[in-house]
Design a protein around this motif. Structure first.
Motif, PDB file in Angstrom:
ATOM      1  N   VAL A 121      51.155  34.436  15.816  1.00 53.74           N
ATOM      2  CA  VAL A 121      52.135  34.381  14.714  1.00 53.74           C
ATOM      3  C   VAL A 121      51.463  34.696  13.378  1.00 53.74           C
ATOM      4  O   VAL A 121      51.929  35.545  12.617  1.00 53.74           O
ATOM      5  N   LEU A 122      50.348  34.028  13.094  1.00 56.43           N
ATOM      6  CA  LEU A 122      49.670  34.214  11.799  1.00 56.43           C
ATOM      7  C   LEU A 122      49.267  35.672  11.595  1.00 56.43           C
ATOM      8  O   LEU A 122      49.236  36.174  10.474  1.00 56.43           O
ATOM      9  N   THR A 123      48.924  36.358  12.687  1.00 57.92           N
ATOM     10  CA  THR A 123      48.494  37.758  12.570  1.00 57.92           C
ATOM     11  C   THR A 123      49.670  38.724  12.768  1.00 57.92           C
ATOM     12  O   THR A 123      49.472  39.917  12.972  1.00 57.92           O
ATOM     13  N   ASN A 124      50.877  38.193  12.741  1.00 53.97           N
ATOM     14  CA  ASN A 124      52.092  39.009  12.896  1.00 53.97           C
ATOM     15  C   ASN A 124      52.076  39.819  14.203  1.00 53.97           C
ATOM     16  O   ASN A 124      52.521  40.967  14.254  1.00 53.97           O
ATOM     17  N   LEU A 172      53.688  27.650   9.435  1.00 57.06           N
ATOM     18  CA  LEU A 172      53.057  28.844  10.010  1.00 57.06           C
ATOM     19  C   LEU A 172      54.006  30.025   9.858  1.00 57.06           C
ATOM     20  O   LEU A 172      55.202  29.911  10.129  1.00 57.06           O
ATOM     21  N   ALA A 173      53.442  31.134   9.428  1.00 59.22           N
ATOM     22  CA  ALA A 173      54.219  32.375   9.286  1.00 59.22           C
ATOM     23  C   ALA A 173      53.218  33.517   9.249  1.00 59.22           C
ATOM     24  O   ALA A 173      52.039  33.291   8.931  1.00 59.22           O
ATOM     25  N   LEU A 191      49.072  40.901   6.191  1.00 62.53           N
ATOM     26  CA  LEU A 191      49.235  41.609   7.466  1.00 62.53           C
ATOM     27  C   LEU A 191      50.659  42.147   7.618  1.00 62.53           C
ATOM     28  O   LEU A 191      50.886  43.191   8.235  1.00 62.53           O
ATOM     29  N   VAL A 192      51.616  41.434   7.033  1.00 63.44           N
ATOM     30  CA  VAL A 192      53.010  41.917   7.067  1.00 63.44           C
ATOM     31  C   VAL A 192      53.113  43.199   6.229  1.00 63.44           C
ATOM     32  O   VAL A 192      53.729  44.189   6.660  1.00 63.44           O
ATOM     33  N   ARG A 204      57.390  44.507   7.930  1.00 63.24           N
ATOM     34  CA  ARG A 204      58.076  44.004   9.140  1.00 63.24           C
ATOM     35  C   ARG A 204      57.440  42.682   9.595  1.00 63.24           C
ATOM     36  O   ARG A 204      56.279  42.646  10.015  1.00 63.24           O
ATOM     37  N   ARG A 205      58.236  41.643   9.497  1.00 62.37           N
ATOM     38  CA  ARG A 205      57.759  40.301   9.816  1.00 62.37           C
ATOM     39  C   ARG A 205      58.296  39.909  11.184  1.00 62.37           C
ATOM     40  O   ARG A 205      59.498  39.810  11.375  1.00 62.37           O
ATOM     41  N   ARG A 206      57.397  39.678  12.136  1.00 64.69           N
ATOM     42  CA  ARG A 206      57.850  39.481  13.524  1.00 64.69           C
ATOM     43  C   ARG A 206      58.256  38.050  13.860  1.00 64.69           C
ATOM     44  O   ARG A 206      58.898  37.823  14.883  1.00 64.69           O
TER      45      ARG A 206
END
Ligand SMILES: C=C1C[C@]23C[C@@]1(O)CC[C@H]2[C@@]12CC[C@H](O)[C@@](C)(C(=O)O1)[C@H]2[C@@H]3C(=O)O
Ligand SMILES: O=C(O)CCC(=O)C(=O)O
Ligand SMILES: [Fe+2]
Length: 343
Positions: free
Chosen positions: A258-261, A294-295, A300-301, A307-309
Motif C-alpha cells: 500500500v505505502l508503495t502504491n 496508511l496510504a 510514488l503516486v 493514480r492512487r491504488r
C-alpha cells in the motif's frame, strides 16, 4: 506433537498427483555488510537498487551479512526445539503466556500441520508478555533475538526507501521503531510428516502453513536447514525456496504494498511439509502502530501520474478486517480504489 483427525488430514493434504514445486532458480541475495561498511557508498547504492528490484519482482529476497550473531541463532533454535519437545500438557500450559497453539491458524477455520508460538512485540523490542514468564529461558533468548532482528530489519527498510529514491530514507523504519509499533514474533514448528500409505505410488503433500500474504510492512524469516517454504511467482507458479540457516529471508507485506502504491508486491507464500526432519522457523513481522494512517506515499503516486491504488486507512482498521478473513484471502481488495481495478 500435531495429531490430525482423518477429516483434518484431508483438509490439509494436497493431492498425491501434485508434484513438489521446482526450486526457485535465483533468489536475490543482499549482503548487508557491503551496504553498511564504512565508506561503502557505492556498495550501499547497489544494495538499495537490488533490494528495490527484488521487492518489485517477487516481494522476496535473501539477506546475508546480516550481523545477527550465529551463536544467538543457535540458541534460539535450541530453545525453540526444547520447547516443542515438551509434553503436550506443558506446551498447553505455557500457551497462555507464549501464545502457543497447534494446527489452528487464526480464528476462521484454517488448519496447518504446524504448532507455534505467537507473541506481540512491545516498544523495547521485547516480547510483550506477563512478567511471570520472564524467567523462562525461551522468553529471554527470544527478547535478545527480537532486538537484534529489529535493528537489522530497520537497515533493510532504509535500503528499500533508498532503492525507491525517496527523500526520507527513514519513512518505513520509523513505523517499526515507533513505541507503539504493532509487531509480532512467530515461532513455527513443523513436525516430520506422519507415515502414510502411498496413494497411486506417491505421497500426498501436507500443508504446513497455507498460502497467504503477510499483513504487515515486512516479515523477516529464519529457519533451520529444513526446506518447505514456497513462494508464488507473478505468473502464479509455485517455487520452493532452498533453506539457508545462515541467512534471513525478507517478505514484503501488504502494508508496504500500500505505502508503495503497489510498486512493491506482498509475496504469496506457503509452507509444505514433506520432510522426515522437523522445520523450525522464526519470523519477525514489523508492523506500524495501530493509529497509523496508511496510504500510498505522495511521491510514488505522483510518479504514476496521480493514480492512487489504495484509499487511506488506519492499521487498526486493516487488522480488524484482516482478522475476519481466511488465510488465503486477498486482504487488500477491500482497500483498493477504482484506479487499482483499472490497472
Ligand atoms: C487466518 C488468519 C491468521 C492470521 C490472521 C488471519 O485472519 C489472516 C492473516 C494471518 C497472518 C499471516 C501472517 C502472520 O503469521 C499472522 C500472525 C498475521 O499477522 O497475519 C497470521 C495471523 C494469525 O496467525 O493469527
Ligand atoms: O514457517 C515459515 O517458514 C513461514 C510461515 C509464515 O509464512 C507465517 O508464519 O506467516
Ligand atoms: Fe507468512
Amino acid at each position: 506433537m500435531v495429531v490430525l483427525s482423518k477429516g483434518e488430514l484431508e483438509q490439509i493434504a494436497l493431492p498425491a498427483v501434485q508434484r513438489a514445486a521446482p526450486p526457485l532458480a535465483a533468489v536475490t541475495e543482499v549482503d548487508l555488510s557491503t551496504a553498511t561498511a564504512a565508506g561503502g557508498g557505492a556498495g550501499r547504492k547497489a544494495a538499495a537498487r537490488a533490494v528495490a528490484r527484488a521487492c518489485e519482482e517477487h516481494g522476496f529476497f535473501k539477506v546475508t551479512g546480516h550481523g545477527v550473531p550465529a551463536p544467538l541463532l543457535a540458541r534460539v533454535e535450541a530453545a525453540a526445539a526444547a520447547f516443542f519437545a515438551l509434553a503436550q500438557q506443558d506446551k498447553d500450559k505455557a500457551g497462555s503466556t507464549l501464545g502457543y497453539a497447534s494446527k489452528r491458524i487464526g480464528c476462521n477455520g484454517d488448519l496447518g500441520f504446524v504448532e507455534y508460538l505467537l507473541l506481540g512485540v512491545n516498544a523495547a523490542g521485547a516480547a510483550a508478555q506477563p512478567a511471570e514468564a520472564s524467567r523462562c529461558c525461551l522468553r529471554e533468548v527470544l527478547d535478545e533475538y527480537i532486538a537484534a532482528v529489529r535493528r537489522m530489519t530497520c537497515t533493510v527498510l532504509e535500503l528499500m526507501a533508498e532503492g525507491l529514491g525517496l527523500d526520507d530514507a527513514g519513512v518505513f523504519a520509523r513505523l517499526v521503531l515507533d513505541g507503539d509499533s504493532d509487531s509480532m514474533l512467530r515461532v513455527n514448528h513443523y513436525p516430520p510428516r506422519p507415515e502414510e500409505a502411498p496413494k497411486h505410488g506417491s505421497h500426498s503433500r501436507l500443508t504446513g502453513f497455507g498460502e497467504h500474504t503477510d499483513p504487515q510492512i515486512i516479515s523477516v524469516l529464519r529457519s533451520n536447514a529444513v526446506s518447505g517454504l514456497e513462494i508464488s511467482l507473478r505468473d502464479g507458479t509455485w517455487v520452493a525456496v532452498p533453506s539457508d540457516a545462515a541467512s534471513f529471508f525478507v517478505n514484503v507485506g501488504d502494508a508496504l504494498q500500500v505505502l508503495t502504491n503497489g510498486r512493491f508486491r506482498s509475496v504469496r507464500h506457503r509452507v509444505m511439509v514433506s520432510s522426515a526432519r522437523p522445520r523450525v522457523s522464526v519470523i519477525f513481522f514489523g508492523g506500524p502502530p495501530p493509529r497509523e494512517r496508511l496510504a500510498p506515499l505522495p511521491g510514488l503516486v505522483d510518479r504514476e501520474g496521480g493514480r492512487r491504488r489504495y484509499r487511506e486507512f488506519t492499521w487498526r482498521e486493516y487488522k480488524t478486517s484482516a482478522y475476519r478473513t481466511k488465510l488465503a484471502d486477498n486482504r487488500l481488495g477491500y482497500f483498493e480504489t477504482a484506479a487499482a481495478a483499472l490497472a
